[in-house]
Design a protein around this motif. Structure first.
Motif, PDB file in Angstrom:
ATOM      1  N   LEU A 295     -11.883  -9.409   2.568  1.00 40.39           N
ATOM      2  CA  LEU A 295     -10.956  -9.878   1.534  1.00 40.39           C
ATOM      3  C   LEU A 295      -9.539 -10.007   2.090  1.00 40.39           C
ATOM      4  CD1 LEU A 295     -12.185  -7.786  -1.536  1.00 40.39           C
ATOM      5  CD2 LEU A 295     -12.286 -10.279  -1.298  1.00 40.39           C
ATOM      6  N   GLU A 296      -9.124  -9.030   2.909  1.00 39.49           N
ATOM      7  CA  GLU A 296      -7.790  -9.102   3.514  1.00 39.49           C
ATOM      8  C   GLU A 296      -7.656 -10.342   4.382  1.00 39.49           C
ATOM      9  OE1 GLU A 296      -5.974  -4.666   4.024  1.00 39.49           O
ATOM     10  OE2 GLU A 296      -7.571  -5.208   5.424  1.00 39.49           O
ATOM     11  N   ASN A 297      -8.709 -10.672   5.137  1.00 39.45           N
ATOM     12  CA  ASN A 297      -8.669 -11.871   5.981  1.00 39.45           C
ATOM     13  C   ASN A 297      -8.619 -13.141   5.148  1.00 39.45           C
ATOM     14  OD1 ASN A 297      -8.676 -10.548   8.475  1.00 39.45           O
ATOM     15  ND2 ASN A 297     -10.905 -10.389   8.510  1.00 39.45           N
ATOM     16  N   LEU A 298      -9.389 -13.157   4.045  1.00 35.98           N
ATOM     17  CA  LEU A 298      -9.357 -14.326   3.157  1.00 35.98           C
ATOM     18  C   LEU A 298      -7.968 -14.519   2.555  1.00 35.98           C
ATOM     19  CD1 LEU A 298     -12.753 -14.152   1.193  1.00 35.98           C
ATOM     20  CD2 LEU A 298     -12.015 -15.919   2.806  1.00 35.98           C
ATOM     21  N   ILE A 299      -7.356 -13.416   2.157  1.00 33.21           N
ATOM     22  CA  ILE A 299      -6.017 -13.490   1.563  1.00 33.21           C
ATOM     23  C   ILE A 299      -5.009 -14.018   2.585  1.00 33.21           C
ATOM     24  CG2 ILE A 299      -4.105 -12.073   0.699  1.00 33.21           C
ATOM     25  CD1 ILE A 299      -6.226 -10.358  -0.726  1.00 33.21           C
ATOM     26  N   LYS A 300      -5.128 -13.577   3.841  1.00 32.72           N
ATOM     27  CA  LYS A 300      -4.218 -14.046   4.885  1.00 32.72           C
ATOM     28  C   LYS A 300      -4.354 -15.547   5.114  1.00 32.72           C
ATOM     29  CE  LYS A 300      -4.059  -9.672   7.436  1.00 32.72           C
ATOM     30  NZ  LYS A 300      -4.481  -8.961   8.679  1.00 32.72           N
ATOM     31  N   LYS A 301      -5.566 -16.072   4.888  1.00 32.16           N
ATOM     32  CA  LYS A 301      -5.814 -17.487   5.110  1.00 32.16           C
ATOM     33  C   LYS A 301      -5.699 -18.309   3.822  1.00 32.16           C
ATOM     34  CE  LYS A 301      -8.912 -16.486   8.978  1.00 32.16           C
ATOM     35  NZ  LYS A 301      -7.974 -16.944  10.009  1.00 32.16           N
ATOM     36  N   SER A 302      -5.160 -17.675   2.774  1.00 27.04           N
ATOM     37  CA  SER A 302      -4.985 -18.335   1.480  1.00 27.04           C
ATOM     38  C   SER A 302      -3.503 -18.532   1.195  1.00 27.04           C
ATOM     39  CB  SER A 302      -5.629 -17.504   0.362  1.00 27.04           C
ATOM     40  OG  SER A 302      -7.005 -17.292   0.605  1.00 27.04           O
ATOM     41  N   THR A 303      -3.213 -19.371   0.219  1.00 25.27           N
ATOM     42  CA  THR A 303      -1.839 -19.643  -0.183  1.00 25.27           C
ATOM     43  C   THR A 303      -1.517 -18.881  -1.449  1.00 25.27           C
ATOM     44  OG1 THR A 303      -1.944 -21.877   0.750  1.00 25.27           O
ATOM     45  CG2 THR A 303      -0.188 -21.441  -0.824  1.00 25.27           C
TER      46      THR A 303
END
Length: 336
Positions: A295-303
């Motif tokens: 989830l942390e990685n997804l958030i980093k790659k999200s706007t």
């Protein structure tokens, strides 16, 4: 005096599953029907648990015996409910949702994450008629309630009333919990398709009802945009009453799977979606640590479009509105 470290670690694992205000020693004493002193001795590892006590505790706390023996395997224990095909199955589902939110709220430090495939159910509850439609759809087409087999949906019936109280409780509980949602532009498609499908099948009693529901969706989008702008949860019509923090991220590459993840003090729980509305949860530490990193990685790659990113925020919500307006106009045109 011998001291069993594995047993002491086992009890520390059980403690993480309890609300902050609950005493572990009192719980153990009551569950095992022993004295406070005997409970303390077991918790400290001074007196070994017997197999019957271990079974009782594992059942009570929904944990695996692997935790006690500190076994490491590829097996992950999940708990949850399934459709029992009874008329009250949906009410039981609603009560379980409320219980899970109450559990999260019982901790001082808490946060929930939602990897969105279908708009989280709480947002449907903002409008009585839209909530009534979703409840009708889930009960008729997912839970297969016999009482709805030959019925049609109308925004004027009173079917919502039986769920009004529990719905209000769920909304109030949800608004107290800081939340992060990871969205994609497809996040409203499922609800829109359900409305469209029932209209095409003649399950709607009138075109006016279909159009009304599309307009409800537009109002939900308006409220989502207000919450993203403020970074706070807001109930429609109550702009001066803000709830917990609300973080909104957009990921253009990943379509979510309705994973629901909660952190509660030092504890983490993952709820995986199945059978459309049901979730199975696990407290498995290694699984949850991996899920949290994902989830942390997804958030980093999200706007992020909550509080910041005004341009991106307006563009995203205007795209959602366009999806609704296209269906609304198409429905109106067919009736002319």
């Amino acid at each position: 005096m011998s001291f069993n470290k594995s047993q002491a670690a086992f009890f520390q694992t059980l403690k993480l599953s309890l609300p902050i205000y609950t005493s572990l020693v009192d719980e153990i004493a009551e569950i095992l029907q022993i004295s406070i002193d005997s409970a303390y001795r077991r918790i400290r590892g001074e007196k070994l648990l017997d197999f019957s006590e271990l079974e009782i505790l594992c059942n009570r706390f929904n944990t695996s015996v692997d935790t006690f023996f500190n076994l490491h395997s590829n097996s992950i224990l999940f708990q949850g409910n399934q459709n029992d095909y009874q008329e009250n199955s949906f009410m039981k589902w609603m009560e379980d949702v409320y219980a899970q939110l109450n559990l999260v709220n019982s901790f001082s430090r808490k946060h929930i994450y939602w990897l969105v495939k279908d708009m989280p159910p709480f947002h449907h509850y903002y409008h009585k008629e839209l909530a009534a439609f979703k409840f009708f759809f889930w009960r008729k087409s997912i839970l297969f309630n016999d009482s709805l087999k030959n019925t049609k949906f109308s925004i004027r019936d009173n079917s919502y009333d039986q769920f009004a109280e529990i719905t209000e409780k769920i909304l109030k509980a949800y608004h107290k919990i800081p939340t992060t949602e990871i969205w994609n532009i497809e996040g409203i498609n499922i609800t829109l398709r359900q409305i469209e499908l029932y209209h095409e099948m003649g399950v709607m009693t009138s075109t006016e009802d279909t159009i009304f529901l599309y307009n409800c969706m537009l109002e939900v989008i308006d409220n989502l945009e207000k919450m993203a702008e403020r970074g706070k949860k807001i109930l429609p019509g109550q702009l001066d009453v803000e709830g917990a923090d609300y973080n909104f991220f957009v990921n253009e590459f990943i379509i979510g799977d309705n994973t629901f993840f909660a952190t509660m003090d030092e504890r983490k729980v993952t709820y995986l979606n199945h059978s459309v509305i049901y979730f199975h949860g696990t407290s498995d530490p290694s699984f949850n640590d991996a899920m949290f990193k994902n989830l942390e990685n997804l958030i980093k790659k999200s706007t992020q479009i909550s509080r910041v990113g005004e341009k991106e925020r307006k563009q995203f919500f205007n795209k959602l509105r366009k999806k609704v307006v296209e269906r609304l106009n198409a429905t109106a045109e067919k009736e002319e």
